[in-house]
Design an enzyme around this catalytic site. Structure first.
Site, PDB file in Angstrom:
ATOM      1  N   THR A  57       0.819  -1.212   0.000  1.00 30.02           N
ATOM      2  CA  THR A  57       0.000   0.000   0.000  1.00 30.02           C
ATOM      3  C   THR A  57       0.850   1.258   0.000  1.00 30.02           C
ATOM      4  OG1 THR A  57      -1.868  -1.077   1.056  1.00 30.02           O
ATOM      5  CG2 THR A  57      -1.671   1.282   1.413  1.00 30.02           C
ATOM      6  N   THR A 138       1.606  -4.201   4.365  1.00 34.06           N
ATOM      7  CA  THR A 138       1.470  -4.516   5.789  1.00 34.06           C
ATOM      8  C   THR A 138       0.914  -5.919   6.051  1.00 34.06           C
ATOM      9  OG1 THR A 138      -0.740  -3.548   5.881  1.00 34.06           O
ATOM     10  CG2 THR A 138       1.118  -2.103   6.407  1.00 34.06           C
TER      11      THR A 138
END
Ligand code: ASP
Length: 341
Positions: A57, A138
């Protein structure tokens, strides 16, 4: 500022760039070091940090500046990420290496093995480099952080950083996280602390409990396949045999409570250990906890308890130990370093 003699001589001996190195056609670099790392700035009063970009991301993109879901992870290149944080150049001279550009679910053992060796080669073995930063999604970040903690063992900081919002959104958190990660990687205070995760103003250790191991991957070419099996009521033994028949050389159980499985599955685990010589590590399906050896041991097989390692960290460690060629007894001894009695 004039370059120091050492750097000038390095300039004269440019190494061939590895295929890992990403260089945008329109980018201006003022300095290329002996390992082919390109720097947009070389301020000799500052430490040097290399950023290894894997995607996630933090490198996510969407056509809408308000889209915080539905974006594409791993879409923006490392040089764009660096350019978005000009203040980073007040902290360190940075070089960017594009290792991959994928969502973190698609980071593989091959990517990690290759990146670990590169960090050792171009950061650990280069006295002019202070540390390394890895940008990462993540979702599986802790697996890669654990891998680097076990395999980069030179004392220089390796800092893994991600973001919760893509780079194109108005409130992107990646740029500040990246600045903080570079700041940590550039600091002498960050040495000898193992791999660290930096996000949202916090520094976390990739490996929390005792029993930490250092593994040399220099001669490894691949990490053997390890499957994680989730424990549940009615768990069927065939999931274990199917995994082994499909090529798993090691098994991790996300066990109930302190590593628990059904009575029948426990017999299957002992069969896998004794007859098939497949190591089986019993970890826990709870988010936190400890699997003590005393809760999974028996007199009839070499059981292995994960201690405080969750299933995904246990998988990484078991794969590395198998890659080292360790047998079940030796693997059990390593895991025992991090377990209570
Ligand atoms: N799916 C993304 C990834 O792990 C999520 C993130 O980076 O936060 O790559």
């Amino acid at each position: 500022m004039p370059l120091k003699p050492l750097l000038v001589s390095a300039l004269a001996t440019l190494g061939a760039a590895s295929p890992l190195y990403h260089r945008a056609a329109n980018e201006t670099f003022v300095f290329t070091n002996a390992n082919g790392l390109n720097f947009t700035q070389m301020n000799t009063t500052l430490p040097n940090v290399t950023i290894f970009a894997t995607g996630g991301t933090i490198a996510g993109s969407d056509s809408s500046s308000t889209a915080t879901t539905g974006y594409t992870a791993g879409a923006v290149g490392i040089l764009t990420l660096i350019d978005a944080v000009p203040s980073m150049l007040d902290v360190a001279n940075v070089a960017g290496v594009q290792v991959s550009n994928v969502a973190s679910e698609d980071v593989t053992s091959d990517i990690l093995l290759s990146m670990s060796k590169e960090i050792t080669r171009v950061v650990c073995n280069d006295p002019t480099m202070a540390g390394a930063v890895i940008t990462h999604g993540t979702d599986t970040l802790e697996e890669s952080a654990f891998f680097m903690d076990a395999t980069v063992n030179c004392g220089k900081p390796v800092v893994i950083v991600g973001a919760m919002r893509p780079s194109t959104v108005v409130s992107a958190d990646g740029p500040f996280n990246l600045l903080e990660a570079v700041t940590v990687a550039a600091s002498p205070k960050a040495r000898d602390r193992g791999a660290m995760v930096v996000m949202n103003d916090r520094i976390a250790s990739a490996y929390y409990p005792t029993g930490k191991v250092a593994i040399d991957v220099a001669n490894m070419t691949a990490i053997p396949r390890v499957a994680i099996l989730f424990s549940y009521e009615d768990m069927h033994n065939d999931t274990l045999y199917n995994a082994i028949e499909s090529g798993a050389e090691g098994i991790v159980i996300a066990g109930a409570g302190a590593g628990g499985v059904t009575t029948s599955f426990n017999y299957a685990i002992e069969d896998a250990i004794n007859r098939l010589e497949i190591p089986v590590v019993q970890s826990m399906r709870t988010v936190n906890g400890d699997v003590p050896l005393s809760d999974v041991s028996s007199d009839t097989a070499t059981h292995i308890a994960s201690g405080y390692l969750n299933p995904q960290k246990s998988r990484v460690l078991l794969g590395l130990l198998l890659a080292e060629g360790k047998n079940i007894t030796e693997i059990a001894e390593v895991f025992a370093l991090g377990t209570d009695a």
